[in-house]
Structure formats: structure tokens, C-alpha cells
Write a protein that holds these residues in place. Structure first.
Motif, mmCIF file in Angstrom:
data_model
loop_
_atom_site.group_PDB
_atom_site.id
_atom_site.type_symbol
_atom_site.label_atom_id
_atom_site.label_comp_id
_atom_site.label_asym_id
_atom_site.label_seq_id
_atom_site.Cartn_x
_atom_site.Cartn_y
_atom_site.Cartn_z
ATOM 1 N N PHE A 32 6.246 -22.902 -0.037
ATOM 2 C CA PHE A 32 7.202 -21.851 0.283
ATOM 3 C C PHE A 32 7.555 -21.832 1.760
ATOM 4 O O PHE A 32 8.634 -21.408 2.145
ATOM 5 N N ILE A 72 0.060 -18.617 -3.345
ATOM 6 C CA ILE A 72 0.079 -17.318 -2.667
ATOM 7 C C ILE A 72 -0.081 -17.520 -1.160
ATOM 8 O O ILE A 72 0.587 -16.864 -0.353
ATOM 9 N N THR A 73 -0.952 -18.468 -0.769
ATOM 10 C CA THR A 73 -1.094 -18.753 0.658
ATOM 11 C C THR A 73 0.227 -19.243 1.235
ATOM 12 O O THR A 73 0.585 -18.896 2.365
ATOM 13 N N ILE A 88 3.224 -18.471 0.291
ATOM 14 C CA ILE A 88 4.088 -17.308 0.512
ATOM 15 C C ILE A 88 3.649 -16.593 1.779
ATOM 16 O O ILE A 88 4.466 -16.154 2.586
ATOM 17 N N GLY A 89 2.334 -16.504 1.969
ATOM 18 C CA GLY A 89 1.822 -15.851 3.177
ATOM 19 C C GLY A 89 2.273 -16.570 4.433
ATOM 20 O O GLY A 89 2.723 -15.940 5.392
ATOM 21 N N VAL A 90 2.185 -17.905 4.418
ATOM 22 C CA VAL A 90 2.609 -18.670 5.598
ATOM 23 C C VAL A 90 4.087 -18.444 5.847
ATOM 24 O O VAL A 90 4.530 -18.256 6.992
#
Lengths: 523, 386
Positions: free
Chosen positions: B116, B189-190, B192-194
Motif C-alpha cells: 500500500f 495492515i502494516t 496501510i500503516g506505512v
């Protein structure tokens, strides 16, 4: 007495229990710190406990100031004690038991003292005593004292009832969360309105987190377009309770309409994506979540009012009480609604349907082989998750009275995802905790940091040590908070703050690429 | 007696000695019936048809929309000039999408992760290019003459691509490496976090508004004119650079040792490890190359449009990802072609139904591809991915 403090045996119990213990400790110290620092976050206008601590520090005089010092000392002990405990734990993975007793005494004494001072200030000295200044008019003081008291209460619960907390982690956490949730409007009963709105949005985000938890946590389907259902609920509310279409339905009908419409859309989205798994599903839902606000922006069929959205949504009312003028009623009704949703979800989680969801999450092929109808089960997960979101959306619409497409961008989906990742995917209690932590940071701490930095960096302020601080807009850091929360949680604690047991095994052990792990000698 | 729906094993045992009553084996659905049940074969047949002829349907739709723009259906004004201009715009946009899509497809091919953050690496590289140009005074150099322009382009491409590549490697090292063997939800999910971390950083650092870059006037002038459609030097440069970078990448993957290591790691990581391939280094290189190509896309984007915005990468990222899926994820050539196709759909569809719909159109295409043909146009059928 010693037996009371002894750590319980049993590793599994301790593993989860200590997590809750940590969360409670941090909650207690966080509340204490907030209560303690709240005065600093507000413009110093007068002397007194609340508004201007540096005045108190500079001109110590009288009995009231002495009390303040006593409180500050006990506060410091309690704030530092979790840190001491962390240090002790890191050093020898064991707790010195004498410290427990000292902390319990400090907690109880601090609680009693704070109550005493609060009563003294509020009802006896306050209006008359000139040494304390016009405290009564400063509701900030009230909020600060409430927060401090609550922090002491939590600390007393944690340190006094350690064994009990460790053996019933979720109940203990619920005991903290529920009263805190119920007390929130009381704490800010005269405080600026935006705190009440923050409390209401906390409740909305809790509902959203609970809904997404059905899809992601229970059924294991990653939904990145969750804001779409939120938008659908909000727009349903806006359409049926505004001058836009000249329909005015009461909120109590609207929430059902919002939930129903959203769940229909959940089914519509669910149907074509049933074949997809994992990250492809995530992308399709993300696309869906972008299409819905686009439709609203482009005013599809003339229903949504275009980029400016629909405004003038009715404020609900019960008899003479208008929610618009009394925003805490939103909060109360949302709290009751959240409790109902939590109870329903808890029952669903342990029902036949809930077990079917878990089975699909763990292994879809095996689940189908055992006779679970994967199609309808997954569709139900989507529809139920969407309906909770639609419910929250209907409430949101009547809280903010205007809905625009920008309110439902991807960042809302990510905010809700951060809530459940932070709290613990698949665990209802964890989701509630996650929404508390995240909304506290986003709606309370960051805006207050703004006020605080502006106050502190004013040139005539005694502690203006960082001149550039006033220009920093802390609310811009919201995105970074989400990002950091997601990354850190996934890297350091993939199960979340309060992991559900099944999920933790899956996430921490890892279920894929066993051969590679064997090759690298890690299996 | 035994229904064809039950498996062959059951059928054999039933034939052998009727251990189980055939009535018990009959599928439950038989009893219900009704309109929905009759409609299912029709729906399934339509679904199969659509997925089998997906490429033909898509190409038909694109050709039809070119024709539509030419004839002036919908909101388009019609005529040769408009059609030509739209095709030119589509190629320019498609070149940018293609370069970003290659990064997505490489990362997905090698570690099966939807990166992402890739779209935000694209935006960040746009800011890198702006900063580097400011530091070295490349703007005045580029406008001083043809030699200066070439030198400035060389410097900015090299430095920005290196910086972006290092950023990509750092992201992989910090955020993804530890989660390589975790369940697939975790690194997603990580990622998206980045992505949000990078977007938040750019928001704080460069502000919420459109951020003007100075390299829009680096390349000016008209190269030639085809039937009233003016094709600028800029357009030729953009498409040419994109093709050059992609061919260079293709050659790298096909010819070099590292490219071979990348291909084998993508095929089977454990086996590649057993063959002595340094997997960590290979994946790092993949991220470096993918991010460097995104940086190339960012430079040509800012040369073409003259501004950049902190949130640009999110939608660009999804659109480029759609291109990667369209071309068959994991397939570098496919991603390139997919990028150009998506550029066509974006521009031509936008001019037919109105520009405000073009992004919705792309998302709809994304949903349709993943529903009907998850392997894309040039992908191999891998059941676990669908």
C-alpha cells in the motif's frame, strides 16, 4: 494480607492477566496525568489549583496550597509507580511485593484526599475563599479533579484487588471502561462543547469498531471500505430526516432504516466477493469504499446533494429534551446502544453462527467440508457488520447535522481498522479499549496539544522555552498516529492490546511457510 | 440413484453395497427448488462467459469508447482532434500508471504483499525531486539549453531514483521483513500503516495544498502535429522514458544474475533459499527497483503537471494497482500493458461519462476484474490468489 498480594500461578492466566494489569496501570496513570496536566492545557487566566499551576508554584501560601502539594506528591507516587514496576519487571521479571502495599496505601490516601479537596473547593471554600481565586467558574478544575479521582479509583482497583484483576481480566477491564464511559459527560458537564462531541464520536467509533470486528475479527475478511456503510447509514439518516426530501422521521426509526439499508449494501458487496480471499478481498472492498463517496460527490440520482452534502438534519428529541442543545443525551443513548450491541455480539460470537465464522476464518475449505454454508455465513458477516455501521452512521448524521462525502474517506476506514488492530482483532473488549485509546488521542490529546503549545509559546508565558511550538498544528499528526499505531501493533504485538486467544496463537505463531521456517532453523 | 453432486468416492461405495441410503446422500437443495434455483445456472453461465472473454470485452469497450469520443457520444464534443488528444493524454497518463504498476507487481510477485505504501513512495519521490532540484539549482540548468536540460534530467533521475529506492528498502527492512512469515493480514495492515505514516509526514512537512514544483517548464515545444493534434516534446519524452525504464527493467530481470534470483525467489522462496540465493538481499533489491520506478513516474508526473500533493499517492496507487491486477499480478510486462490500458479507460471513459466519474470507473473496473478474472489478462491461474 500477604496472600492477598501474591501473584497467581498458572501461566496462561498470567499471560492474559498481566496484559490487563498493564493496561489498567497505564490507564490509571494516564488519567492521573491528564487530570494533572489539564490545567496546563488551558489559558492561564486566574490563580487557583486549576487554571495556572505556575502561580501556585510561585506564590505558595495558605492551607489550600499545602493541600495541593500533598496531592501533587501522591500523584507523583502513583504516576511513577507503573514506571517503577516496568523497570522492576524488566530487571528481574518479578515484582517486589512491598511496593504493592505502598502503592495501595498511596492510592487510597490519594483518592480520599482528592475527594476531600474537591468537596472543600467546590462546596465550602470555593465561592468564598479569595486565596483560591474564582475556581468555581473554572470548570476545567472540575474536570481535572474528576479525572484525577477516577485515576485514583482505577489505581486503587488495580493495586488493591490485584489477584482478582488477574483472574478476571475482561471483567476488570469492563468495570473500568463502563464507569469511565458513564462518567465522561459528568466530567465535562460544563466543559467546552467539543469535549462532549468528542465523547459522542468516541461512542460512534466504538460502534464502528464493533461492527468491523464482526467482518475482520470473527470472519477474517479484511474489509478496507468499511466507511462506505457508515456513509450509507449517515446518508439514509440525512435523507429521511432533513428538509432535503421533506421527510422528517424520528431518529429511533432512522437507526433501523440506516442499519437495514447498510446491511442490504453489505450483502450486495458481499455477493460478488465471495470467491475472493485475503488481500484481493481487501482491495475490492477498498474500491467499493471509494466508489460510494464518489457517488455521493457526483450527486447520483439527485439524492445526495453533491460535494456540499445534505445539511439541516433534524436533531432528535425525547419530549422536551432536545439533543441538539444537550449533546450529552447523544452520548447516553449511544452508550446504551453500544451496550446492547456488545451484548448481542457477545451472544452471536458464541452461537452456532459465531463458531461458523471462526471456522471459515481458520480454514474455509475445512469449514465447507464440515457442512457450513460458507456463502450465507460470509454474507451474514458482511451484512451484520454493515448494519452496525449503518446504525452508527444514522447517529453520526443526527449528531453533526450535516453529512458530506469527505466525512467518509479512506481515512475513516483506516481509523476503524486501527481501532480494532490496536485493541485486539476479534476481541470485543479489546475493540472497546482500542476505540477509547484512539479517540482519546485523536479527539482529546491532539487538539489539546494545540492549545497547550499556543499557550506555552506565548512570549509572556513563564515557560516559553520553545518559541516555535505555537505554530505546530498537532491535529495534522492524526494520519501519522494511525500509521504508527498500525505498524507498531503489527510488529510488536500483533494480537493487539487485549488479544483474543485464538487470534493470538494464529498471529504470533504464524501458520504459513512452515517449510521455510524449517529451512532457516526457526521451526 | 446417487446424485451427480456427491463425490465419486461416495458414488462407488453406494454402488458397491448401498452402505448408505441414497436418499440420505441427495443434496438438500433439491427439495427447495424455485425461481432462484433455476436462475443459478444462467447466472453461472453468464459469469463463465464474462470471465472467459474478459480481455475481448475490455478491449471492445475501449475501442467502443474511442469510437464514442470520435462520434461525440455522451459528454464528449466529438471529432478527430478530440479523439487524438484524448489518446495522447491517455498514453501520457498510462505511462505513469504503468511505471507505478510495475512496482506493485514486482513486490506482489516476490512476497505476495499489496504494498500500500507504494503510491505514497511515488508522492514522496515527487517531493524528493523537488528538493534535489532546489538544492542543486537544476531548474536554471534545465532551462539554459539542451545540454543543460539533458544533464539536469540525468542528475534528477539518478538521485531521485536512488533516494526513493533507499526509502523503499528502508520500508521493507523496518516494516515488512519481520512479518514475512506472518499470516497475510499482518503485513497488509502494516503496509496501510506505512502508507498513512508517509502521507501524514508529507501533510505535516509540505502542507495540505497543491505543492507547485518548478520542473513543469523544463521541456517545452511541440514535436509534431498529426491531423490537428499537437504532440509535445514533453509527451514523447514521458512515454519514451517510461518505455525505456520498463525495457531496462525487463532486461535486468531476464538477463542478470540478480534478476534470475528475483524470478526464482518469486517462484519458490524456500527452494531459492536452498539454492543459496540470499533472499533478504533479493527482496531488498526488488523494493529498490520498484520504488525507483515509482520515482521515475513521480518525476515525469511533476514534469507534466507541475504540482504534487500529499494525498496524491493514495488514489494513484489504487489505480496503478488496478493496472497491475489487470495485467496479471506478478507479470511485469502485463503491468506495463495494464497501465496503458487503464490510462485509456481513465481518459476515454472520463470524457464519455464525465471526468468526475473516471475514478469511480477505474474502481468499478477493479471490482469487475477481481470478480470475473482475478488472474488478470496475462496471469497464470493460481487458485490461492483468487
Amino acid at each position: 494480607m500477604l496472600r492477598f498480594f501474591r501473584r497467581p500461578v498458572g501461566s496462561a492466566q498470567r499471560a492474559q492477566g498481566s496484559t490487563v494489569f498493564w493496561i489498567l496501570s497505564v490507564t490509571a496513570s494516564g488519567l492521573l496525568l491528564m487530570g494533572w496536566l489539564l490545567p496546563w492545557f488551558v489559558e492561564p487566566t486566574a490563580s487557583g489549583i486549576g487554571t495556572s499551576p505556575q502561580d501556585v508554584l510561585l506564590n505558595p501560601a495558605g492551607f489550600a496550597d499545602f493541600l495541593i502539594y500533598v496531592i501533587a506528591a501522591t500523584m507523583l507516587i502513583l504516576v511513577l509507580s507503573p514506571l517503577v514496576e516496568i523497570a522492576a519487571r524488566i530487571r528481574k521479571r518479578q515484582l517486589p511485593q512491598i511496593a504493592d502495599r505502598a502503592r495501595l496505601i498511596a492510592a487510597v490516601a490519594g483518592l480520599a484526599l482528592t475527594v476531600a479537596v474537591w468537596l472543600l473547593v467546590r462546596y465550602i471554600l470555593g465561592p468564598r475563599d479569595s486565596t483560591l481565586g474564582p475556581i468555581d467558574s473554572h470548570t476545567v478544575t472540575d474536570s481535572a479533579v474528576w479525572l484525577t479521582m477516577y485515576g485514583y479509583g482505577v489505581a486503587a482497583l488495580v493495586y488493591g484487588a490485584r489477584t482478582w484483576v488477574l483472574s478476571r481480566p475482561n471483567v476488570a477491564f469492563g468495570l473500568v471502561v463502563l464507569p469511565f464511559g458513564a462518567l465522561l459527560p459528568l466530567m465535562f458537564h460544563q466543559a467546552p462543547d467539543f469535549l462532549l462531541w468528542a465523547a459522542a464520536s468516541l461512542a460512534v467509533y466504538t460502534l464502528l469498531g464493533l461492527g468491523l470486528n464482526i467482518v475482520v475479527g470473527f470472519a477474517g475478511l479484511l474489509d478496507l471500505g468499511y466507511a462506505a456503510f457508515f456513509a450509507i447509514g449517515a446518508y439514509a439518516c440525512a435523507s429521511f430526516a432533513s428538509p432535503n426530501h421533506h421527510i422528517h422521521l424520528p431518529l429511533w426509526v432512522l437507526i433501523f432504516i440506516g442499519a437495514a439499508v447498510a446491511s442490504v449494501f453489505g450483502g450486495i458487496l458481499g455477493a460478488p466477493t465471495l470467491r475472493l480471499r485475503g488481500d484481493y478481498l481487501a482491495i475490492v472492498t477498498l474500491g467499493f469504499g471509494e466508489i460510494i463517496p464518489d457517488l455521493a460527490t457526483n450527486n447520483v440520482l439527485g439524492l445526495t446533494g453533491g460535494p456540499s452534502g445534505i445539511s439541516g438534519i433534524d436533531q432528535p428529541s425525547i419530549g422536551p429534551i432536545n439533543f441538539g442543545t444537550n449533546p450529552q443525551w447523544f452520548y447516553w443513548s449511544l452508550l446504551i446502544l453500544s451496550i446492547i450491541v456488545v451484548l448481542l455480539l457477545r451472544n452471536t460470537e458464541h452461537s452456532r453462527l459465531g463458531r461458523a465464522w471462526v471456522a471459515i476464518r481458520e480454514d474455509e475449505v475445512a469449514a465447507a467440508a464440515t457442512g457450513i454454508n460458507t456463502t450465507s455465513t460470509k454474507l451474514l458477516a458482511f451484512a451484520m457488520g454493515a448494519s452496525v455501521s449503518g446504525l452508527a452512521g444514522a447517529f453520526y448524521g443526527s449528531i453533526v447535522t450535516i453529512v458530506t462525502p469527505e466525512d467518509f474517506s479512506f481515512s475513516v476506514s483506516v481509523a476503524v481498522l486501527s481501532i480494532i488492530v490496536l485493541g485486539g482483532i476479534g476481541n470485543i473488549t479489546g475493540v472497546i479499549l482500542g476505540s477509547f485509546v484512539l479517540t482519546l488521542v485523536i479527539f482529546w490529546i491532539l487538539p489539546h496539544m494545540n492549545e497547550w503549545s499556543m499557550t506555552v509559546s506565548a512570549p509572556d508565558h513563564p515557560i516559553s522555552f520553545l518559541p516555535g511550538l505555537g505554530t505546530v498544528n498537532f491535529t495534522q499528526y492524526t494520519y501519522m498516529v494511525y500509521g504508527v499505531a498500525l505498524i507498531l501493533m503489527m510488529l510488536l504485538r500483533p494480537g493487539g492490546l487485549l488479544p483474543s486467544r485464538a487470534r493470538r496463537v494464529e498471529l504470533e505463531k504464524g501458520i504459513e511457510s512452515e517449510s521455510l521456517a524449517a529451512v532457516q532453523g526457526r521451526a | 440413484m446417487v446424485s451427480e453432486a456427491s463425490g465419486s468416492g461416495v458414488g462407488r461405495s453406494a454402488e458397491a453395497g448401498l452402505l448408505v441410503s441414497p436418499a440420505g446422500l441427495a443434496p438438500r437443495e433439491r427439495e427447495t427448488g424455485g425461481l432462484i434455483r433455476q436462475a443459478i445456472p444462467v447466472v453461472r453461465g453468464l459469469y463463465l462467459l464474462a470471465s472467459r472473454y474478459f480481455a475481448a470485452i475490455l478491449l471492445g469497450a475501449i475501442l467502443l469508447s474511442i469510437l464514442g469520443v470520435y462520434l461525440g457520444w455522451g459528454k464528449a464534443a466529438g471529432g478527430t482532434t478530440l479523439m487524438g488528444e484524448q489518446i495522447r493524454n491517455a498514453l501520457v497518463l498510462g505511462a505513469i500508471y504503468a511505471l507505478i504498476a510495475v512496482g506493485y507487481t514486482m513486490v506482489y510477485g516476490i512476497i505476495e504483499l499489496i504494498n500500500f505504501a507504494h503510491g505514497d513512495v511515488f508522492t514522496l519521490s515527487g517531493f524528493y525531486a523537488f528538493i534535489i532540484a532546489g538544492w542543486l539549482g537544476l531548474d536554471s540548468m534545465a532551462t539554459s539549453g539542451i545540454g543543460g536540460l539533458l544533464l539536469a534530467l540525468l542528475i534528477i533521475f539518478a538521485l531521485t531514483m536512488a533516494a526513493a529506492g533507499l526509502t523503499g528498502m528502508a520500508i521493507e527492512r523496518v516494516a515488512y521483513r519481520r512479518l514475512r512469515d506472518a499470516p497475510r493480514l499482518a503485513p497488509l495492515i502494516t503496509a496501510i500503516g506505512v502508507s498513512f505514516l508517509l502521507e501524514g509526514f508529507m501533510l505535516v512537512k509540505f502542507g495540505p495544498d497543491n505543492f507547485p514544483t518548478h520542473n513543469a517548464n523544463w521541456i517545452t515545444g511541440q514535436a509534431f502535429n498529426v491531423g490537428g493534434v499537437s504532440i509535445g516534446t514533453k509527451d514523447i519524452f514521458i512515454v519514451g522514458i517510461a518505455l525505456l525504464l520498463m525495457f531496462a527493467l525487463g532486461a535486468f530481470v531476464r538477463v542478470t544474475r540478480l534478476g534470475k534470483a528475483m524470478r526464482s525467489t518469486a517462484q519458490d522462496r524456500a527452494a531459492a533459499l536452498l539454492c543459496g540465493i540470499n533472499i533478504n538481499r533479493t527482496i531488498s533489491v526488488t523494493f529498490f527497483i520498484g520504488s525507483a520506478l515509482a520515482a521515475g513516474a513521480a518525476i515525469i508526473y511533476s514534469i507534466n503537471y507541475g504540482s504534487i500533493q500529499w494525498s496524491l499517492g493514495f488514489r494513484f496507487g489504487i489505480i496503478a494497482f488496478t493496472a497491475a491486477v489487470l495485467g496479471g499480478i506478478g507479470n511485469i510486462v502485463g503491468a506495463g500493458i495494464g497501465g496503458f490500458l487503464i490510462g485509456m479507460i481513465y481518459v476515454l471513459g472520463g470524457s464519455l461519462v464525465g471526468g468526475e466519474w473516471s475514478e469511480s470507473l477505474i474502481f468499478a473496473v477493479l471490482v469487475l476484474i477481481l470478480t470475473f478474472k482475478p488472474v488478470g489478462l496475462f496471469g497464470i491461474d493460481v487458485t490461492t490468489r483468487a
